[in-house]
Design a protein around this motif. Structure first.
Motif, mmCIF file in Angstrom:
data_model
loop_
_atom_site.group_PDB
_atom_site.id
_atom_site.type_symbol
_atom_site.label_atom_id
_atom_site.label_comp_id
_atom_site.label_asym_id
_atom_site.label_seq_id
_atom_site.Cartn_x
_atom_site.Cartn_y
_atom_site.Cartn_z
ATOM 1 N N ARG A 43 0.796 -1.236 0.000
ATOM 2 C CA ARG A 43 0.000 0.000 0.000
ATOM 3 C C ARG A 43 0.822 1.277 0.000
ATOM 4 N N GLN A 44 2.107 1.210 0.291
ATOM 5 C CA GLN A 44 2.885 2.436 0.346
ATOM 6 C C GLN A 44 3.192 2.940 -1.052
ATOM 7 N N PHE A 91 0.524 4.877 -10.586
ATOM 8 C CA PHE A 91 -0.242 6.116 -10.631
ATOM 9 C C PHE A 91 0.603 7.236 -11.217
ATOM 10 N N GLY A 107 -3.936 10.261 -11.120
ATOM 11 C CA GLY A 107 -4.825 9.576 -12.043
ATOM 12 C C GLY A 107 -5.472 8.378 -11.357
ATOM 13 N N GLN A 108 -6.266 7.630 -12.138
ATOM 14 C CA GLN A 108 -7.032 6.524 -11.569
ATOM 15 C C GLN A 108 -6.202 5.260 -11.383
ATOM 16 N N TYR B 35 -4.528 11.978 2.215
ATOM 17 C CA TYR B 35 -5.209 11.589 0.993
ATOM 18 C C TYR B 35 -6.175 10.447 1.297
ATOM 19 N N GLN B 37 -8.015 7.234 -0.498
ATOM 20 C CA GLN B 37 -7.951 6.381 -1.687
ATOM 21 C C GLN B 37 -9.051 5.330 -1.604
ATOM 22 N N GLN B 41 -9.242 3.223 -6.948
ATOM 23 C CA GLN B 41 -9.135 4.610 -7.403
ATOM 24 C C GLN B 41 -7.778 5.205 -7.036
ATOM 25 N N GLY B 42 -7.489 6.350 -7.605
ATOM 26 C CA GLY B 42 -6.304 7.082 -7.213
ATOM 27 C C GLY B 42 -6.558 7.889 -5.949
ATOM 28 N N PRO B 43 -5.525 8.235 -5.217
ATOM 29 C CA PRO B 43 -5.706 9.039 -3.999
ATOM 30 C C PRO B 43 -6.275 10.417 -4.319
ATOM 31 N N PHE B 45 -6.764 14.272 -2.610
ATOM 32 C CA PHE B 45 -6.212 15.163 -1.591
ATOM 33 C C PHE B 45 -7.300 15.641 -0.641
ATOM 34 N N LEU B 88 -8.767 3.698 1.979
ATOM 35 C CA LEU B 88 -7.416 3.729 2.519
ATOM 36 C C LEU B 88 -7.037 5.196 2.693
ATOM 37 N N LEU B 90 -4.126 7.757 3.324
ATOM 38 C CA LEU B 90 -2.679 7.864 3.221
ATOM 39 C C LEU B 90 -2.202 9.205 3.760
ATOM 40 N N PHE B 107 5.373 8.744 1.526
ATOM 41 C CA PHE B 107 4.062 8.249 1.935
ATOM 42 C C PHE B 107 4.187 7.168 2.998
ATOM 43 N N SER B 109 2.099 3.778 4.811
ATOM 44 C CA SER B 109 1.405 2.614 4.262
ATOM 45 C C SER B 109 -0.104 2.697 4.447
ATOM 46 N N GLY B 110 -0.568 3.752 5.094
ATOM 47 C CA GLY B 110 -1.995 4.006 5.170
ATOM 48 C C GLY B 110 -2.733 3.307 6.286
#
Lengths: 116, 116
Positions: A43-44, A91, A107-108, B35, B37, B41-43, B45, B88, B90, B107, B109-110
């Protein structure tokens, strides 16, 4: 507002082959940064490569390189000699050049599978 | 050198409850961003903290709030949880006064939040 689009939800490649992931973005700014991040199952988010918009030369980091087309607002990632450890979500992200720590716009994502 | 640490790693909450997520930035970093997520999907903000103040905010409702402490660590609070808040979360840190050669985000690991 800036947007980032990755049109390939999934990609797969044979081990040792080359694969290209696509990314387009929309912005009215002239100076900015672009990034490719890798997100494995841990996940990082891990930074793969980055490009400054004012530099015409494409960035390269070992097996990873980009094709930055500023006029077309395109920023693709090429992975050469693909390895099993490259399997992950990838990403594309945009960051304004403005003062301070500007936010990342992602992006997605593209899920990359490496076939042995 | 410790990177970004987030706690807890997983969390299950019931709709309507409140949750607090925690983040310790990388040593030497004073700016923290959060963020969200969603799955696949993408994260996105949420907001950014620097000098214990919210500096930038994304398109998230007031149910999302945060705090930064003098040691630069940060908390993300979400009130009145909805099923759609499952995601998730982050945390990313960076030095505020970075130069063109140092614009990376590190980042964590969330925290995987599940709302039931």
């Amino acid at each position: 507002a800036q947007t980032v689009t990755q049109s390939q939800p999934e990609m797969s490649v044979q081990e040792a082959e080359t694969v290209t992931l696509s990314c387009t973005y929309d912005t009215s700014e002239s100076d900015y940064y672009l990034f490719w991040y890798k997100q494995p199952p841990s996940r990082q988010m891990i930074l793969v490569i980055r490009q400054e918009a004012y530099k015409q030369q494409n960035a390269t980091e070992n097996r990873f390189s980009v094709n930055f087309q500023k006029a077309a607002k395109s920023f693709s990632l090429k992975i050469s000699d693909s390895q099993l450890g490259d399997a992950a979500m990838y990403f594309c992200a945009y960051r304004s050049r403005g003062e301070g720590a500007q936010k990342l716009v992602f992006g997605q994502g593209t899920r990359l599978t490496i076939n042995p | 050198d410790a990177g970004v640490t987030q706690s807890p790693t997983h969390l299950i909450k019931t709709r309507g409850q409140q949750v607090t997520l925690r983040c310790s930035p990388k040593s030497g970093h004073d700016t923290v961003s959060w963020y969200q997520q969603a799955l696949g999907q993408g994260p996105q903000f949420i907001f950014q903290y620097y000098e214990e103040e919210e500096r930038q905010r994304g398109n998230f409702p007031d149910r999302f709030s945060g705090h930064q402490f003098p040691n630069y660590s940060s908390e993300l609070n979400v009130n009145a949880l909805l099923l759609g808040d499952s995601a998730l979360y982050l945390c990313a840190s960076t030095p505020r006064g970075f130069s063109r050669l140092d614009y990376g985000y590190t980042f964590g690991s969330g925290t995987r939040l599940t709302v039931v």
